[in-house]
Design a protein around this motif. Sequence first.
Motif, PDB file in Angstrom:
ATOM      1  N   PRO A 332      10.204  -0.111  -1.292  1.00  0.00           N
ATOM      2  CA  PRO A 332       9.849   0.819  -2.324  1.00  0.00           C
ATOM      3  C   PRO A 332      10.143   2.243  -2.320  1.00  0.00           C
ATOM      4  N   ILE A 336      11.184   5.104  -5.142  1.00  0.00           N
ATOM      5  CA  ILE A 336      10.304   6.237  -5.383  1.00  0.00           C
ATOM      6  C   ILE A 336      11.389   7.491  -5.314  1.00  0.00           C
ATOM      7  N   GLU A 350      -3.944  -2.730  -2.902  1.00  0.00           N
ATOM      8  CA  GLU A 350      -2.251  -2.274  -2.723  1.00  0.00           C
ATOM      9  C   GLU A 350      -2.115  -0.751  -3.049  1.00  0.00           C
ATOM     10  N   PHE A 353      -5.789   4.349  -0.761  1.00  0.00           N
ATOM     11  CA  PHE A 353      -6.138   4.358   0.560  1.00  0.00           C
ATOM     12  C   PHE A 353      -7.797   4.821   0.466  1.00  0.00           C
ATOM     13  N   GLN A 356      -9.707   7.682   2.444  1.00  0.00           N
ATOM     14  CA  GLN A 356      -8.937   8.749   2.447  1.00  0.00           C
ATOM     15  C   GLN A 356      -9.213   9.539   1.068  1.00  0.00           C
ATOM     16  N   PHE A 360      -5.171  13.170  -0.013  1.00  0.00           N
ATOM     17  CA  PHE A 360      -4.331  12.532   0.592  1.00  0.00           C
ATOM     18  C   PHE A 360      -3.550  11.279  -0.152  1.00  0.00           C
ATOM     19  N   SER A 365       2.817   9.564  -1.284  1.00  0.00           N
ATOM     20  CA  SER A 365       4.330   9.210  -1.453  1.00  0.00           C
ATOM     21  C   SER A 365       5.144  10.276  -1.564  1.00  0.00           C
TER      22      SER A 365
ATOM     23  N   TYR B 201      -2.008   8.012   9.378  1.00  0.00           N
ATOM     24  CA  TYR B 201      -3.224   7.574   8.601  1.00  0.00           C
ATOM     25  C   TYR B 201      -3.078   6.705   7.563  1.00  0.00           C
ATOM     26  N   ALA B 202      -2.071   6.765   6.965  1.00  0.00           N
ATOM     27  CA  ALA B 202      -1.585   5.795   5.732  1.00  0.00           C
ATOM     28  C   ALA B 202      -1.553   4.408   6.207  1.00  0.00           C
ATOM     29  N   SER B 205      -4.975   3.214   7.363  1.00  0.00           N
ATOM     30  CA  SER B 205      -5.917   2.908   6.118  1.00  0.00           C
ATOM     31  C   SER B 205      -5.690   1.760   5.447  1.00  0.00           C
ATOM     32  N   ASN B 206      -4.304   1.549   4.987  1.00  0.00           N
ATOM     33  CA  ASN B 206      -4.083   0.258   3.938  1.00  0.00           C
ATOM     34  C   ASN B 206      -2.492   0.061   4.144  1.00  0.00           C
ATOM     35  N   GLU B 208      -0.588  -2.269   3.121  1.00  0.00           N
ATOM     36  CA  GLU B 208       0.396  -2.577   2.013  1.00  0.00           C
ATOM     37  C   GLU B 208       0.397  -1.477   1.011  1.00  0.00           C
ATOM     38  N   ALA B 209      -0.634  -0.828   0.812  1.00  0.00           N
ATOM     39  CA  ALA B 209      -0.416   0.475   0.045  1.00  0.00           C
ATOM     40  C   ALA B 209       0.506   1.554   0.583  1.00  0.00           C
ATOM     41  N   ALA B 210       0.420   1.435   1.869  1.00  0.00           N
ATOM     42  CA  ALA B 210       1.407   2.518   2.797  1.00  0.00           C
ATOM     43  C   ALA B 210       2.904   2.046   2.255  1.00  0.00           C
ATOM     44  N   ARG B 211       3.302   0.794   2.474  1.00  0.00           N
ATOM     45  CA  ARG B 211       4.313   0.362   2.161  1.00  0.00           C
ATOM     46  C   ARG B 211       4.788   0.521   0.692  1.00  0.00           C
ATOM     47  N   LEU B 212       3.908   0.329  -0.204  1.00  0.00           N
ATOM     48  CA  LEU B 212       4.429   0.519  -1.652  1.00  0.00           C
ATOM     49  C   LEU B 212       4.284   2.093  -1.991  1.00  0.00           C
ATOM     50  N   SER B 213       3.906   3.134  -1.212  1.00  0.00           N
ATOM     51  CA  SER B 213       4.084   4.322  -1.277  1.00  0.00           C
ATOM     52  C   SER B 213       5.296   4.693  -0.668  1.00  0.00           C
ATOM     53  N   GLY B 271      -8.658   2.004  12.022  1.00  0.00           N
ATOM     54  CA  GLY B 271      -7.796   2.778  11.664  1.00  0.00           C
ATOM     55  C   GLY B 271      -7.832   3.558  10.501  1.00  0.00           C
ATOM     56  N   GLY B 272      -7.068   4.509  10.413  1.00  0.00           N
ATOM     57  CA  GLY B 272      -6.938   5.586   9.320  1.00  0.00           C
ATOM     58  C   GLY B 272      -7.837   6.864   9.449  1.00  0.00           C
TER      59      GLY B 272
END
Lengths: 504, 327
Positions: A332, A336, A350, A353, A356, A360, A365, B201-202, B205-206, B208-213, B271-272
Amino acid sequence: MDGPTLSVLERKTLLEMHEIEKSFPGVKALQGVSFKVRHGEVHGLVGENGAGKSTLMKILSGAYTADGGEIRLDGETITAPTPSDMIARGVAVIYQELAQAEHLSVAENLFMNRMPRGAFGRIDWRKLHHDAADAMMRLGFEIDPHLPISRLSVAQRQLVEIARAISQNAKLIVLDEPSAVLGDAELETLFDIIARLKAEGVSFIYISHRLKEIFELCQVATVLRDGKLIDSRQVRDWTTDTLIGSMVGRSIEDYFPARNADPGDEVLHVEGLTRKGIIRDIGFTLRKGEILGICGLAGAGRSEVLRAIMGADPIDAGTIRVHGSETKITHPRQAIQLHIGFAPEDRKTEGLFLNQAIRFNVTISRMKRFMRNGKLKLNEERKAVEGLVQQLRVKTPGIETMIGTLSGGNQQKCVIAKQLNAECDVLLIDEPTRGVDVGARREIYELMVDLVERRGLAVLMVSSELPEIIGMCDRILVMREGEITAELPRGASEEDIMRYATFH
Amino acid sequence: MASIDTDQQKKSGRLGFRMPKGLGLVWVLIGLCIVAALLSPAFLNPINLTNVMRQVALFGVVSVGMTFVILTKGIDLSVGSIIGVCAVTCALLFGMGLPVGVVMLLTLLAGVLMGAANGLGVAIGGVPPFIMTLGMMVMGRGLALTLADGQPISLGQRTRDFMWLGRGDFLGLPVPVWVFLIVAAIAIFVLRYTAYGRQIYAVGSNVEAARLSGINVKMVTFSVYLISGFLASLTALIFVSRLTVGEPTAGEGIELEAIAIAVIGGTSLFGGEGGVIGTIIGAAILAVLANIMNLIGVSPFTQQIVKGAIIVIAVLYEMWSKRRANK
């Protein structure tokens, strides 16, 4: 449940849900919903995604607690039901995602929590398998109780769940969209079994998107929309048109913002995109200032197309061209960098966060903009995020607010703000209004139109809500079993789409 | 600015630089100090206070590394064993007659390598952090005992420069305290003012969201174990220089101390959430508490009971305040 008393039972009310209310933070999920299910009745429950069907059934199963209202079973009011309570009272809810212990055998799953015991509390395996085989035979299922659940097909698993419900003396079985995961032949078998159990006095609540099944199987059909009960009638008093009318309940023209499509240069071109067993030979072109929709039934591979473009899932073949130059996207991060943004279907797992701050979430990204000599300029970041929050009219006390406390609509606006912060010019958005209150949906739609018409983005959206696809998109790609079966222009009808989305 | 208003204390997102819990913790620390002073006049004695600070510094350095790991939803049980291996390595290298600078660099390298092994196992191999670092903890201790042949190794006389690290003073404060302050300051800067800090932190926190970000989740995960290993080896250097022996059992049990400090300081095991400021205060709270108990003569056995209970109470408090926030 013996033969002679059947006719009497059939007229008696088994379940009554009265004035059920349920709210989640920011969303009124159910408002004053009342309905009845009689003994030996198959009761169809229909409505669009987000209409409140699942919430209602979770309240019935005891998984959720209603904020208000009453549940009565055979006239007896049930206070503060828990899942084990409701099972003991004969209510079994079979969800789409089956809650089974995959590595255990059919027999163990059937009798979980009530294994036959021998001396010293030892499990009596022989009796267990005997009872399991018995239960299967009584229902006419040909499934070996020794097999581990993981070896069964989805259809067989559904049958095991039904057998389990029956063996616990279920009087009411809820089936949540079984047809979404079953093939035609398997569905046939399921219908036979429902008919047989119904004749024995068992009641069903049958949830489905497919109206044909409702007319074939049910005696009564109830429509939910936006958390309210719209109508409940005998099936013979419904027609396909009145049923759809009640489900949709609004004319599309009023609900969606006017579009003034003026497609510009090609920004994204996809050719031969393939991921074995998931999507095959996907190809299309997306232009600046355009909203392109992808629709199809659940499991057709819609979200997977977005994930493949984004580099979130590996692909086996295919080329992707961004602004005319061919690229290889394997993570990804690369997408981006190419200014492709992604708003996933499930924001909670997905997209966000949750623990947060908005700040944040919006900048995570792409923080390059705020870096000076390797140091994050928090003030510049704050100004940028506050600007976006204001432009997108996110309702929040401030940008340090935890994003998990916002309503679905405001969360979605923040996800879009995140893409704007990353300066994306292609937005892949999956189910843009999933979990968004009906009142706030219009705002999301307006925002999307604003993105393409004023900010010059190109949007590729996936949605399972056909009115949304029809109302928003300039062109529509229909998918079935991992392939694109049609490209339809603006103005296509639900019937047109369904024809290409289903088998014929 | 209609939708923005500044009254936003209640629902603040919990980044390191916004420490709603940290303020409360400062009061706990001040309260503890007052109680200590009342219970024993010896507490305010400068020599005693200096000892408390040494204690804070020693546990603090390794706890900063632990904080980084826990922020990514991981755990590092191997820091004690890494200290053991590094302590023995350091003493052995001195025995070989190498110059102080080289010995220190190689010792730090040993810790970094062990941390890197943890990081590879977790980030690339997908081994759960608990298991990976548990294995490293056992292997590391075995390695330390093997290298030292089960015996403490004395440094001898040639190490005066080196002893300054553990025993010296600078501007009126013990050198280890300066080391800790520098480590903590860098860590606070990284978590607060760098993209990398946000990414830690990302990931916690999450993931999968971190990877997609677009975050390189594997790299971030790998790096925190590396940092933890590095800071453990730094702790080992302080240890050895103070005691002038390389003991294979050095650092035993310190991993639990470090986890306790991070958790008491408000870093969430889920975490996070949290940060290094909390960890500094957490280290101080635990050190003052131990000091009070020593001064009034509580037996070391009872002290263990109290410490264990405090960890559970800290997590209970976190769960409780989270439930309240979600209401």
